[in-house]
Structures are given as structure tokens and as C-alpha cells.
Design an enzyme around this catalytic site. Structure first.
Site, PDB file in Angstrom:
ATOM      1  N   GLU A 245      -8.490  12.632 -14.472  1.00 16.24           N
ATOM      2  CA  GLU A 245      -7.263  12.277 -15.250  1.00 16.24           C
ATOM      3  C   GLU A 245      -6.552  10.298 -15.649  1.00 16.24           C
ATOM      4  OE1 GLU A 245      -4.841  13.265 -12.216  1.00 16.24           O
ATOM      5  OE2 GLU A 245      -5.436  12.135 -11.055  1.00 16.24           O
TER       6      GLU A 245
ATOM      7  N   ARG B  74      -6.340  16.542  -0.636  1.00 17.25           N
ATOM      8  CA  ARG B  74      -5.354  15.560   0.950  1.00 17.25           C
ATOM      9  C   ARG B  74      -5.742  14.945   1.047  1.00 17.25           C
ATOM     10  NH1 ARG B  74      -1.517  19.325   0.747  1.00 17.25           N
ATOM     11  NH2 ARG B  74      -1.345  19.161  -1.160  1.00 17.25           N
TER      12      ARG B  74
ATOM     13  N   HIS C 189      -9.521  13.815  -6.501  1.00 12.04           N
ATOM     14  CA  HIS C 189     -10.022  15.008  -6.294  1.00 12.04           C
ATOM     15  C   HIS C 189     -11.980  15.457  -6.834  1.00 12.04           C
ATOM     16  CE1 HIS C 189      -6.085  15.218  -7.646  1.00 12.04           C
ATOM     17  NE2 HIS C 189      -6.262  14.276  -8.988  1.00 12.04           N
TER      18      HIS C 189
ATOM     19  N   HIS D 197      -6.240   7.704  -4.593  1.00 13.50           N
ATOM     20  CA  HIS D 197      -4.738   7.538  -5.818  1.00 13.50           C
ATOM     21  C   HIS D 197      -3.691   8.100  -4.572  1.00 13.50           C
ATOM     22  CE1 HIS D 197      -6.946  10.828  -7.220  1.00 13.50           C
ATOM     23  NE2 HIS D 197      -5.073  11.185  -7.687  1.00 13.50           N
TER      24      HIS D 197
END
Length: 326
Positions: free
Chosen positions: A122, A200, A105, A180
């Protein structure tokens, strides 16, 4: 005008995913007839996916309406001053029957410039993991754009990425830029900034039911990746029965773990923030005067900033995640 004197529960927003499974329905008792539910968005202010209240006098109101009506009484004066009518966190449970795409991200500045969005820092708390289930987090050793692109083109990314087998209770903090992926067989709780921006980079050459490949964001990702490796990616923490212990603290959120086996009185007078509780095992009841709400494993409640003191009583030995903005 309604009064803000209640614990707030929301209707979960269930998301079908190509990699999703049945644990959210079978283990967490989410209501769906689908067999590929990958995510349960517990509290969301993402455009088009705004959470709706399911309990008490505020039933039927959505999160945007609550913030507009109650402002700092709901989210905290400091939080309201910083974020206005935008709720700053997105709270989820995730079930990966198959591995998610390898992704990352962008940070706040990049996300603002490219997508007019927050970045997406996150964290994950593993609730259940099948034998040998794993997570991909970061690089094994420091890398660079040239080496990364070479392995990406050769479909050998796993040769340079870090893969950890995981178990219940493992915690991972995922700052922006860190590559990740959640591996097959992992059920986890995710706390993140309010953002749905994902780059992605590899999706296992997977096709959907119509034979289509999902979009990759190869070029966008190149200058968003953090190529530095860490000595370890798991978050070490300790916990104490019937007391909240911090497991992650960052500018975007603080998350504590609270194991509980007897009634406790909680006081948040020192916080200028809403507090979210996610039940990751067992079942508990929250009570303030005549106001009560029960949480079972896989349920979430928002405690308004105005409600400073209440009692939590477990039905059995239980564990909660406690989330707020410091």
C-alpha cells in the site's frame, strides 16, 4: 447491454473505527451522523463490501457486475487477463482521530497460503495533519525476531520503531512486511492491493466500549515482518503544474500526482488499464464529449480503460492522484 461510455463514481462505504474521527464528514463531506468514521472505501471489491455506482446509466450496478459485463473495456485487457473478475485495488480515505494499531501485512505467497488472499502492498498520501501528528513506519535500525519479541513483551516497541512527524503532501510506500501505524491527527489517501488481511501486533492496550481488547496476531506476524531498516521512509518526488508526475511505481500500482490550475487534455492511449483519480484538494470536472463528472476534495472516479482521452478542468487550483496498473 449497457454501454461503457461514462466516468464511474461509486457510493463511499464508510467504516466506523475505534480510532476514527469526524474529518471524513466535516472536511471531505461524507454523509454520516456518526462521530467515529475512520475509513471511506471509495472503490472496493472486498467480499461483502463491493462498491455500487451512483451516477449515469450504470447507476445501481456494482463493481463485480461491471467487470463481468465489460471485462477488459473496464479494467484493461492485460489487467483482466491477470485478475479476471477480481478488481485488484482498494482505494480509501482514512481519518485517524487516535493512533491506529501497530501492524503489518503479509506478502502475496503468505497471504495466499494462510488466507487465500492477495498480500497488501500500500501507499499513503497525507492530505492533512494536525501539529506534531506522526506516522510509525519501519525500524530505526536493522532488527531481528529476538529483539522485536523482547520489546513487544516489554511494551517498548516504540524504542526500536521509526516515528516521523508528517505534513500535507508527504508520501509513504508501505511494502508487505513493513511495520506501520497511522498516528492521531492524520488524514490521508490510501492506495492498496485488494486485501483486508492485517496482522495487528500492538493496540496501545486499548479497549472497546464493552471493555474488550482487539485481537492481536503476534505469532502470525513473526515470520511476516521485514526486520531491515531503511535510510529514510518518506518517498521523495517532484511535481509539475498541469502534468502527471510519478510518486510511486511498483508491480501492483503506479500513482502519479497531478497539480492542476487550468484545463488539460489527458490521453491514456499508452495504458492498458483503468485509471482512478482521487481529488486530494480543490475541485475538478472531467469531460468527454457530452459526458461530464465533477470531483470535489475527497471524491474518487474510475475512468474505464476504454476511455482514452478527456479534458480535466479545475474550478480552483486543485490536486489529483492518478492511479493505474502499468
Amino acid at each position: 447491454m449497457e454501454k461503457l461510455n461514462q466516468f464511474v463514481k461509486f457510493e463511499p462505504i464508510l467504516k466506523e473505527k475505534i480510532w476514527g474521527g469526524e474529518k471524513l464528514v466535516k472536511l471531505l463531506e461524507k454523509k454520516s451522523t456518526k462521530t467515529n468514521i475512520g475509513e471511506s472505501w471509495e472503490i472496493s471489491d472486498v467480499e461483502g463490501d463491493t462498491s455500487v455506482v451512483v451516477n449515469g446509466e450504470l447507476k445501481g450496478k456494482n463493481l463485480k457486475e461491471l467487470i463481468a459485463s465489460f471485462e477488459g473495456d473496464l479494467v484493461g485487457e492485460k489487467v483482466y487477463k491477470e485478475f479476471g473478475d477480481k478488481f485488484p485495488l482498494l482505494i480509501k480515505f482514512i481519518d485517524a482521530k487516535e493512533a491506529l494499531s501497530i501492524q503489518l501485512h503479509p506478502h502475496d505467497d503468505l497471504a495466499k497460503e494462510r488466507h487465500n488472499s492477495f498480500g497488501k502492498t500500500e501507499m499513503w498520501y497525507v492530505m492533512q495533519a494536525d501539529e506534531k501528528a506522526n506516522l510509525i513506519v519501519g525500524f530505526q535500525k536493522d532488527s531481528n525476531q529476538e529483539e522485536y519479541v523482547q520489546h513487544l513483551e516489554n511494551t517498548s516497541l516504540l524504542d526500536i520503531l521509526n516515528v516521523d512527524e508528517v505534513a500535507k503532501g508527504d508520501v509513504y510506500f508501505i511494502p508487505t512486511g513493513r511495520i506501520h501505524a497511522i498516528g492521531a491527527g492524520v488524514l490521508l489517501a490510501e492506495i492498496q492491493q485488494t486485501s483486508d488481511i492485517t496482522y495487528r501486533i500492538y493496540d496501545w492496550n486499548r479497549q472497546d466500549s464493552e471493555g474488550n481488547f482487539r485481537e492481536l496476531h503476534t505469532e502470525l506476524a513473526l515470520d511476516a515482518i521485514d526486520y531491515q531498516a531503511q535510510e529514510q521512509y518518506t518517498t521523495s518526488y517532484t511535481k509539475s503544474n498541469n502534468a502527471a508526475s510519478t510518486i510511486v511505481s511498483c508491480p501492483y500500482f503506479t500513482t502519479n500526482v497531478l497539480p492542476i490550475d487550468s484545463s488539460i487534455t489527458v490521453n491514456h492511449a499508452n495504458k492498458d488499464s483503468f485509471v482512478i483519480y482521487m481529488c486530494v484538494s480543490g475541485a475538478v470536472t472531467f469531460k468527454k464529449e457530452e459526458e461530464t463528472v465533477t470531483l470535489h476534495m475527497g471524491e474518487t472516479v474510475l475512468v474505464p480503460a476504454k476511455l482514452k482521452e478527456f479534458v480535466i478542468t479545475p474550478a480552483v487550483a486543485s490536486e489529483l492522484l492518478e492511479v493505474y496498473i502499468a
